[in-house]
Write an enzyme that holds these catalytic residues in place. Structure first.
Site, PDB file in Angstrom:
ATOM      1  N   GLU A 199       0.860  -1.185   0.000  1.00 21.69           N
ATOM      2  CA  GLU A 199       0.000   0.000   0.000  1.00 21.69           C
ATOM      3  C   GLU A 199       0.891   1.227   0.000  1.00 21.69           C
ATOM      4  O   GLU A 199       2.039   1.161   0.466  1.00 21.69           O
ATOM      5  CB  GLU A 199      -0.824   0.047   1.302  1.00 21.69           C
ATOM      6  N   HIS A 207      -4.647   6.680  14.260  1.00 26.19           N
ATOM      7  CA  HIS A 207      -5.346   5.401  14.186  1.00 26.19           C
ATOM      8  C   HIS A 207      -6.710   5.603  14.858  1.00 26.19           C
ATOM      9  O   HIS A 207      -6.790   5.772  16.068  1.00 26.19           O
ATOM     10  CB  HIS A 207      -4.506   4.341  14.916  1.00 26.19           C
ATOM     11  N   ARG A 291     -14.290  -9.118  16.403  1.00 25.08           N
ATOM     12  CA  ARG A 291     -14.387  -9.570  17.800  1.00 25.08           C
ATOM     13  C   ARG A 291     -14.616  -8.363  18.698  1.00 25.08           C
ATOM     14  O   ARG A 291     -14.530  -7.222  18.247  1.00 25.08           O
ATOM     15  CB  ARG A 291     -13.065 -10.225  18.208  1.00 25.08           C
ATOM     16  N   VAL A 294     -10.129  -5.138  23.332  1.00 19.09           N
ATOM     17  CA  VAL A 294      -9.648  -4.797  24.675  1.00 19.09           C
ATOM     18  C   VAL A 294     -10.252  -3.465  25.122  1.00 19.09           C
ATOM     19  O   VAL A 294     -10.704  -3.321  26.259  1.00 19.09           O
ATOM     20  CB  VAL A 294      -8.102  -4.699  24.680  1.00 19.09           C
TER      21      VAL A 294
HETATM   22  C1  MV4 Z   1      -0.409   1.526   7.721  1.00 20.69           C
HETATM   23  C2  MV4 Z   1       0.237   2.686   8.183  1.00 20.69           C
HETATM   24  C3  MV4 Z   1       0.586   3.632   7.236  1.00 20.69           C
HETATM   25  N1  MV4 Z   1       0.317   3.434   5.925  1.00 20.69           N
HETATM   26  N2  MV4 Z   1      -0.653   1.379   6.424  1.00 20.69           N
HETATM   27  C4  MV4 Z   1      -0.513  -0.864  11.837  1.00 20.69           C
HETATM   28  C5  MV4 Z   1      -1.514  -1.818  12.360  1.00 20.69           C
HETATM   29  C6  MV4 Z   1      -2.379  -2.186  11.232  1.00 20.69           C
HETATM   30  N3  MV4 Z   1      -3.720  -2.353  11.657  1.00 20.69           N
HETATM   31  C7  MV4 Z   1      -2.238  -1.069  10.255  1.00 20.69           C
HETATM   32  N4  MV4 Z   1      -1.076  -0.328  10.650  1.00 20.69           N
HETATM   33  C8  MV4 Z   1      -0.618   0.679   9.896  1.00 20.69           C
HETATM   34  N5  MV4 Z   1      -0.816   0.569   8.558  1.00 20.69           N
HETATM   35  C9  MV4 Z   1      -0.300   2.310   5.541  1.00 20.69           C
HETATM   36  N6  MV4 Z   1      -0.561   2.130   4.255  1.00 20.69           N
HETATM   37  C10 MV4 Z   1       0.443   2.822   9.557  1.00 20.69           C
HETATM   38  C11 MV4 Z   1       0.024   1.820  10.413  1.00 20.69           C
HETATM   39  C12 MV4 Z   1       0.201   2.016  11.840  1.00 20.69           C
HETATM   40  C13 MV4 Z   1       1.471   2.139  12.405  1.00 20.69           C
HETATM   41  C14 MV4 Z   1       2.631   2.045  11.671  1.00 20.69           C
HETATM   42  C15 MV4 Z   1       3.878   2.163  12.270  1.00 20.69           C
HETATM   43  C16 MV4 Z   1       3.969   2.380  13.647  1.00 20.69           C
HETATM   44  C17 MV4 Z   1       2.816   2.466  14.404  1.00 20.69           C
HETATM   45  C18 MV4 Z   1       1.571   2.355  13.802  1.00 20.69           C
HETATM   46  C19 MV4 Z   1       0.430   2.462  14.575  1.00 20.69           C
HETATM   47  C20 MV4 Z   1      -0.804   2.357  13.988  1.00 20.69           C
HETATM   48  C21 MV4 Z   1      -0.910   2.131  12.617  1.00 20.69           C
END
Ligand code: MV4
Length: 449
Positions: A199, A207, A291, A294
């Site tokens: 991606e 988030h 689900r 937490v």
């Molecule tokens: C990403 C992103 C940035 N760009 N995807 C991490 C958990 C999963 N559910 C999705 N995640 C991420 N996906 C794209 N295309 C950033 C995250 C991300 C993250 C990345 C690095 C360090 C901490 C993070 C915390 C939440 C989400």
């Protein structure tokens, strides 16, 4: 009709589910490993069955033992909690084949969301925004051509992954093939499936997740958002509702997208859609957790709903207990208290020699620990969730700090100094943070004692 619920889990979430079961006038069955013979979920349930030795594989992940426990106790439903077997579609199917009500979504929806590429495709078809990305990458030429189309930086993710495990961020074209190959090996080892997709990498996002609930009568509802940007290595540390960052128009678009998504796939039970929120207000679907989570209590405190009760109603074929959109009341913040070294974050199991949990107005503590309890080394290090509620974010933050001043846990070391540091940090207090906040904080220096 459900009469007796087997709770296929341990720790605070097993207690949480047993409490809801009891309040609904139903019977509960606990299962436990030999390491958890003295656990509170065993004491609070109407019946308890030992299902194996301490390692999770042989107990909380042991499907035949759990099904046998349901059969010998006459349980007619299974609640999986979170973690362990909660997102295992095969386990859900085995329960259904054994005539046990599965307190969760249809196995087909679990399987769809477990395949991150199919999930993206289903969301695109439902008109839910996703980041530009690829399908499964089969060859080196695929990797290069997709990266050229999408543009750098990109992130590789495992098709069978989730929760941030096995992700690889690439800023330079020369690094693409190496990252893909390493990622494939790690994904094969971790998930038994090497497939990766890519991606566009979104830098410094928030988030944000949307809690949803749907019954078997065609009611598809959202329960607002949770802000989950305060994470360390993909483990959430602090969650809150509502998010300080969400403009009312963006909230409307996000929640509408989440409801479109679950109605498009015919989802039932509760679930959570994870989104990345970019600094310009655009948002993108990441994954769906099929689900209870937490951090569900922050949603409960601002909506006044019992999400486990809703899960049981839905599984029993009853309608949701509410039919109109909920306007969040006040602000809730959850602090996850872990038994771990506050500097290195290494787990710190052992006996709790003294314990005092915070209380008072607007304070909820979900915990399975007590003075004298021995935290076993076999499971996660979560000791307690302290969830505070007040009229607005500044008041809730003051309450959170007050709780951290009251709490006493002697024996294992805990992350309380780290939680203190975050809730007093000027940027966190101003609501100015993204998913990189904790990593930057830890790069700055050691936590104050
Ligand atoms: C990403 C992103 C940035 N760009 N995807 C991490 C958990 C999963 N559910 C999705 N995640 C991420 N996906 C794209 N295309 C950033 C995250 C991300 C993250 C990345 C690095 C360090 C901490 C993070 C915390 C939440 C989400």
């Amino acid at each position: 009709m459900i009469r007796k619920v087997l709770v296929a889990n341990r720790g605070e979430i097993a207690l949480r589910v047993i409490r809801a079961v009891r309040e609904m006038g139903l019977q509960s069955v606990a299962v436990h490993s030999t390491a958890d013979a003295d656990a509170l979920h065993v004491k609070f349930a109407d019946q308890a069955v030992c299902i194996g030795p301490p390692p999770s594989r042989q107990s909380y992940l042991n499907v035949p033992s759990i099904i046998a426990a349901a059969e010998v106790t006459g349980a007619d439903a299974i609640h999986p909690g979170y973690g362990f077997l909660s997102e295992n579609a095969e386990f859900a199917e085995v329960c259904l084949k054994c005539n046990l009500t599965w307190i969760g979504p249809p196995p087909s929806a679990m399987r769809l969301m477990g395949d991150k590429i199919r999930a993206r495709e289903a969301m695109n078809a439902a008109g839910v925004p996703t980041l530009p990305g690829s399908v499964g990458l089969a060859t080196e030429a695929d990797v290069l051509s997709n990266a050229d189309r999408i543009g750098l930086p990109v992130i590789f993710k495992a098709t069978a992954g989730g929760g941030g495990r096995g992700m690889k961020i690439v800023h330079e074209r020369e690094r693409l093939l190496d990252a893909w190959n390493t990622g494939r090996n790690e994904a094969q080892a971790a998930f038994g499936n090497p497939e990766m997709y890519m991606e566009r990498y979104c830098q410094k996002p928030r988030h944000i997740e949307i809690q949803v609930a749907a019954d078997t009568h065609g009611h598809y509802m959202h329960l607002g958002e949770r802000e989950c940007s305060i994470q360390r290595r993909h483990q959430k540390v602090i969650e809150e509702a509502p998010s300080a960052a969400l403009a009312p128009e963006t909230r409307k678009l996000l929640t509408a997208a989440a409801v479109r998504a679950i109605s498009a796939i015919g989802y039932t039970n509760v679930g959570t859609l994870e989104f990345l929120l970019d600094s310009d207000g655009s948002f993108y679907f990441m994954e769906m957790n099929t689900r209870l989570q937490v951090e569900h209590p922050v949603t409960e405190l601002v909506t006044g709903l019992d999400l486990v009760r809703e899960q049981l109603r839905i599984a029993a074929g009853e309608p949701l207990s509410f039919s109109s959109e909920r306007v969040p009341n006040g602000h809730a913040i959850e602090l996850r208290v872990n038994a771990e070294d506050p500097e290195t974050f290494a787990p710190w199991p052992g006996r709790i020699t003294a314990l005092h949990m915070p209380g008072g107005l607007g304070v909820r503590v979900d915990t399975h620990v007590y003075a004298g309890y021995v935290v076993p080394p076999n499971y996660d290090s979560l000791l307690a969730k302290v969830i505070v509620h007040d009229v607005d974010r500044p008041s809730a933050l003051r309450r959170a700090r007050r709780c951290l001043d009251e709490i006493v846990i002697e024996g294992p070391r805990t992350n309380i100094p780290f939680l203190r540091r975050i809730v007093s940090h000027p940027e966190f207090v101003r609501g100015e943070f993204d998913t990189g906040f904790v990593a930057r904080l830890l790069a700055e220096g050691k936590p104050a004692r």
